[in-house]
Design a protein around this motif. Structure first.
Motif, mmCIF file in Angstrom:
data_model
loop_
_atom_site.group_PDB
_atom_site.id
_atom_site.type_symbol
_atom_site.label_atom_id
_atom_site.label_comp_id
_atom_site.label_asym_id
_atom_site.label_seq_id
_atom_site.Cartn_x
_atom_site.Cartn_y
_atom_site.Cartn_z
ATOM 1 N N TYR A 1 0.694 -1.382 -0.404
ATOM 2 C CA TYR A 1 -0.393 0.205 0.354
ATOM 3 C C TYR A 1 0.866 1.611 0.093
ATOM 4 O O TYR A 1 0.498 2.208 -0.519
ATOM 5 C CB TYR A 1 -1.353 -0.054 1.201
ATOM 6 C CG TYR A 1 -1.958 -1.254 0.545
ATOM 7 C CD1 TYR A 1 -3.110 -1.189 0.225
ATOM 8 C CD2 TYR A 1 -2.019 -2.174 2.174
ATOM 9 C CE1 TYR A 1 -3.474 -2.029 0.033
ATOM 10 C CE2 TYR A 1 -2.525 -2.541 1.947
ATOM 11 C CZ TYR A 1 -3.435 -2.645 1.033
ATOM 12 O OH TYR A 1 -4.899 -3.394 1.103
ATOM 13 N N ASP A 2 2.020 0.922 0.777
ATOM 14 C CA ASP A 2 2.807 2.144 0.482
ATOM 15 C C ASP A 2 3.705 3.103 -0.243
ATOM 16 O O ASP A 2 3.243 3.872 -0.963
ATOM 17 C CB ASP A 2 3.818 1.927 2.037
ATOM 18 C CG ASP A 2 4.870 3.105 2.377
ATOM 19 O OD1 ASP A 2 4.140 4.279 2.548
ATOM 20 O OD2 ASP A 2 6.030 2.755 2.241
ATOM 21 N N ALA A 3 3.897 1.625 -1.452
ATOM 22 C CA ALA A 3 4.233 1.916 -3.033
ATOM 23 C C ALA A 3 3.199 2.258 -3.684
ATOM 24 O O ALA A 3 3.896 2.439 -4.352
ATOM 25 C CB ALA A 3 5.125 0.730 -3.422
ATOM 26 N N GLY A 4 1.992 1.802 -3.784
ATOM 27 C CA GLY A 4 0.815 2.326 -4.822
ATOM 28 C C GLY A 4 1.416 1.037 -5.464
ATOM 29 O O GLY A 4 1.009 0.708 -6.616
ATOM 30 N N ILE A 5 1.473 -0.349 -4.602
ATOM 31 C CA ILE A 5 0.939 -1.632 -5.818
ATOM 32 C C ILE A 5 0.268 -2.418 -5.046
ATOM 33 O O ILE A 5 0.054 -2.642 -3.650
ATOM 34 C CB ILE A 5 2.338 -2.099 -5.331
ATOM 35 C CG1 ILE A 5 3.715 -1.207 -5.515
ATOM 36 C CG2 ILE A 5 2.388 -3.655 -6.072
ATOM 37 C CD1 ILE A 5 5.261 -1.855 -5.862
ATOM 38 N N ALA A 6 -0.794 -3.040 -6.308
ATOM 39 C CA ALA A 6 -1.949 -3.592 -4.988
ATOM 40 C C ALA A 6 -1.308 -5.077 -5.045
ATOM 41 O O ALA A 6 -0.757 -5.732 -6.280
ATOM 42 C CB ALA A 6 -2.712 -4.139 -6.635
ATOM 43 N N PRO A 7 -1.703 -5.938 -3.942
ATOM 44 C CA PRO A 7 -1.631 -6.956 -3.133
ATOM 45 C C PRO A 7 -2.594 -7.510 -3.893
ATOM 46 O O PRO A 7 -3.818 -7.669 -4.206
ATOM 47 C CB PRO A 7 -1.662 -6.295 -1.915
ATOM 48 C CG PRO A 7 -2.854 -5.442 -1.785
ATOM 49 C CD PRO A 7 -2.976 -4.270 -2.936
ATOM 50 N N LEU A 8 -2.017 -9.244 -3.862
ATOM 51 C CA LEU A 8 -2.762 -10.478 -3.658
ATOM 52 C C LEU A 8 -2.414 -11.438 -2.872
ATOM 53 O O LEU A 8 -0.572 -11.335 -2.822
ATOM 54 C CB LEU A 8 -2.030 -10.481 -5.541
ATOM 55 C CG LEU A 8 -3.521 -11.860 -6.692
ATOM 56 C CD1 LEU A 8 -3.927 -11.804 -7.008
ATOM 57 C CD2 LEU A 8 -2.953 -13.026 -5.674
ATOM 58 N N LEU A 9 -2.716 -12.380 -2.747
ATOM 59 C CA LEU A 9 -2.409 -13.405 -1.350
ATOM 60 C C LEU A 9 -3.048 -14.502 -1.599
ATOM 61 O O LEU A 9 -3.503 -14.968 -2.365
ATOM 62 C CB LEU A 9 -3.315 -13.044 -0.580
ATOM 63 C CG LEU A 9 -3.376 -14.083 0.977
ATOM 64 C CD1 LEU A 9 -1.296 -13.815 1.357
ATOM 65 C CD2 LEU A 9 -3.865 -14.057 1.957
ATOM 66 N N CYS A 10 -1.922 -15.605 -2.460
ATOM 67 C CA CYS A 10 -1.814 -17.004 -2.969
ATOM 68 C C CYS A 10 -1.338 -17.965 -1.301
ATOM 69 O O CYS A 10 0.274 -17.579 -0.650
ATOM 70 C CB CYS A 10 -0.879 -17.430 -4.181
ATOM 71 S SG CYS A 10 -0.606 -18.323 -4.294
ATOM 72 N N VAL B 1 -2.509 -22.594 -10.953
ATOM 73 C CA VAL B 1 -1.756 -22.141 -11.840
ATOM 74 C C VAL B 1 -2.360 -20.945 -12.936
ATOM 75 O O VAL B 1 -2.042 -20.213 -12.936
ATOM 76 C CB VAL B 1 -1.279 -22.952 -12.445
ATOM 77 C CG1 VAL B 1 0.107 -22.344 -13.129
ATOM 78 C CG2 VAL B 1 0.221 -23.479 -11.309
ATOM 79 N N ASP B 2 -3.843 -21.188 -13.323
ATOM 80 C CA ASP B 2 -3.993 -21.055 -14.565
ATOM 81 C C ASP B 2 -4.944 -19.392 -14.059
ATOM 82 O O ASP B 2 -5.363 -18.272 -14.350
ATOM 83 C CB ASP B 2 -6.060 -21.537 -14.592
ATOM 84 C CG ASP B 2 -5.710 -22.381 -15.531
ATOM 85 O OD1 ASP B 2 -4.086 -22.857 -16.038
ATOM 86 O OD2 ASP B 2 -5.687 -23.499 -15.700
ATOM 87 N N ALA B 3 -5.925 -19.460 -12.736
ATOM 88 C CA ALA B 3 -6.200 -18.119 -12.265
ATOM 89 C C ALA B 3 -5.177 -16.921 -12.284
ATOM 90 O O ALA B 3 -5.137 -15.732 -12.045
ATOM 91 C CB ALA B 3 -6.587 -18.125 -10.392
ATOM 92 N N LEU B 4 -3.773 -17.671 -11.108
ATOM 93 C CA LEU B 4 -2.736 -16.500 -11.375
ATOM 94 C C LEU B 4 -2.440 -16.368 -12.324
ATOM 95 O O LEU B 4 -1.864 -15.183 -12.423
ATOM 96 C CB LEU B 4 -1.314 -17.342 -10.388
ATOM 97 C CG LEU B 4 -1.240 -17.762 -9.134
ATOM 98 C CD1 LEU B 4 -0.443 -17.780 -8.515
ATOM 99 C CD2 LEU B 4 -1.458 -16.082 -8.609
ATOM 100 N N ARG B 5 -1.907 -17.198 -13.763
ATOM 101 C CA ARG B 5 -1.719 -17.061 -15.171
ATOM 102 C C ARG B 5 -2.240 -15.801 -15.543
ATOM 103 O O ARG B 5 -1.642 -14.395 -16.231
ATOM 104 C CB ARG B 5 -1.608 -17.424 -16.299
ATOM 105 C CG ARG B 5 -1.448 -17.312 -17.391
ATOM 106 C CD ARG B 5 -0.867 -18.489 -18.557
ATOM 107 N NE ARG B 5 0.370 -19.402 -17.247
ATOM 108 C CZ ARG B 5 0.294 -20.323 -17.554
ATOM 109 N NH1 ARG B 5 -1.067 -21.103 -17.008
ATOM 110 N NH2 ARG B 5 1.032 -21.304 -16.641
ATOM 111 N N GLN B 6 -3.708 -15.543 -14.699
ATOM 112 C CA GLN B 6 -4.943 -14.234 -15.388
ATOM 113 C C GLN B 6 -4.381 -13.401 -14.751
ATOM 114 O O GLN B 6 -4.797 -12.200 -15.781
ATOM 115 C CB GLN B 6 -6.025 -15.193 -15.247
ATOM 116 C CG GLN B 6 -7.264 -14.395 -16.062
ATOM 117 C CD GLN B 6 -8.813 -14.582 -15.707
ATOM 118 O OE1 GLN B 6 -8.810 -15.429 -15.681
ATOM 119 N NE2 GLN B 6 -9.827 -13.988 -15.893
#
Length: 388
Positions: free
Chosen positions: A168-177, A229-234
């Motif tokens: 959030y501080d860097a302005g980057i969208a997070p994704l939890l895997c 893996v397919d969801a991540l690739r998307q």
């Protein structure tokens, strides 16, 4: 009356006669060369208008590997050395840089890195919460993929919280895997983040019957299911994504599945419960079967993620489910464990932050307390007194 010349020292005319008919002049004076050079100093640096832009993919012992002419028929990797004026500048994976010199990319060729272009985003960390020195992890990333295992090694909410704050501080969208969901149901872990706008991908659930195997040394599963893996690739398509996680969570296996590379994979130490390091440096890899501009940056497995560089109010912004409660706080409230009559306590007690509110508040206060050194706290107190 002129002073008498000392004995044994010839006059100018006598010296001239000994050397011939020529008398002494300034050309006879010998000047020792300056060890630092005789060229006049100037602050005007070359513009390098003919420089070629490249993307740094990895850094290794003072040599920088970059890709140029990206997504064209002439795409190639070149190795470069940093120019002298950039020796104090950090150059990391993901940086866009200006390159001159030998750009052929042939064996033993070496280009020169003369400029680091302006960064869109910068993901930073410090060695610990008391270390004031920032360390740039990667540059120009669009999203941060936080990789944790449901078990073996045990997931740590503190690490996830810190990674979220840094994103959030860097302005980057997070994704939890979450990997290894076939060992333990991650529902309890996910309950801590149900009030966040956080994308989640789970791999290895009980319904997954096939996947990419990566068995650990101790025999525990690290399988990545094909749907995950397919969801991540998307999710990663067309983006520059950085993967962050502890060793042993299956991060390198995930990178191999997405890029077709052969990054080394490892298991978990049966004694310490921690993963073994398999990556020694960050490296940017192109994702297979994806749109142009899709890059995956694999980082070494880390065990600490300091937030000394992040201000307290920016840490709070990473908890949007709690932030509205600060409107009830008195001026100067730091919202940490030592805060008196903090509005967050009532906000959580009445259920405004949901069932996970107490856990989320405890996590926030852990971050605030850990990242608040005594010197930093005193500096904030002085700043507040100056505004009253």
């Amino acid at each position: 009356m002129f002073p008498r010349r000392p004995l044994g020292i010839p006059s100018v005319s006598e010296a001239g006669n000994r050397r011939g008919s020529r008398a002494w002049d300034e050309s006879d004076v010998r000047i020792r060369p300056n060890k630092k050079g005789t060229r006049p100093r100037t602050k005007n640096r070359p513009a390098y208008d003919d420089a070629v832009t490249g993307r740094i993919v990895t850094v290794d012992r003072g040599r920088y590997t970059a890709v140029v002419d990206e997504d064209t028929a002439d795409e190639r990797l070149i190795v470069a050395a940093r120019a002298r004026e950039l020796r104090r500048s950090a150059v990391v994976a993901g940086d866009l840089v200006a390159l001159v010199g030998d750009l052929s990319g042939g064996p033993d060729s070496l280009a020169r890195l003369v400029r680091v272009e302006e960064r869109r985003t910068v993901l930073r960390r410090s060695a610990d919460d008391s270390d004031p020195i920032e360390r740039v992890v990667v540059a120009n990333a669009d999203q941060l993929v936080i990789v944790v295992a449901a078990a073996n090694p045990e997931p740590r909410t503190g690490f996830i919280d810190r990674a979220l704050v840094a994103a959030y501080d860097a302005g980057i969208a997070p994704l939890l895997c979450i990997t290894k969901a076939d060992i333990r149901d991650p529902a309890e872990l996910l309950a801590n983040y149900e009030h966040l706008d956080l994308r989640v991908i789970i791999s290895g659930t009980a319904t997954d019957t096939a996947g990419i195997e990566a068995t650990s040394d101790d025999g525990a599963s690290a399988r990545l299911s094909h749907p995950a893996v397919d969801a991540l690739r998307q999710e990663l398509d067309g983006q520059v994504s950085v993967l962050l996680g502890h060793s042993g969570v299956g991060k390198s296996t995930m990178v191999n599945a997405l890029t077709g590379s052969t990054r080394a994979t490892g298991g978990v130490n049966a004694v310490t419960g921690r993963g073994r390091h398999t990556s020694s440096s960050a490296i940017a890899l192109k994702a297979a079967d994806s749109s142009p501009g899709t890059w995956i940056i694999d980082t070494p497995g880390i065990r600490s993620f300091g937030l000394a560089h992040v201000e307290a109010d920016r840490i709070l912004s990473a908890f949007p489910d709690l932030e509205p409660g600060t409107e009830r706080c008195e001026r100067g409230c730091k919202h940490d464990d030592r805060a008196v009559d903090c509005g967050l306590d009532g906000w959580v007690a009445e259920g405004s932050a949901g069932e996970s509110g107490p856990v989320r508040l405890a996590s926030l206060r852990r971050l605030l307390s850990a990242g608040m050194s005594e010197a930093r706290a005193q500096a904030m107190d002085v700043k507040e007194l100056g505004t009253q």
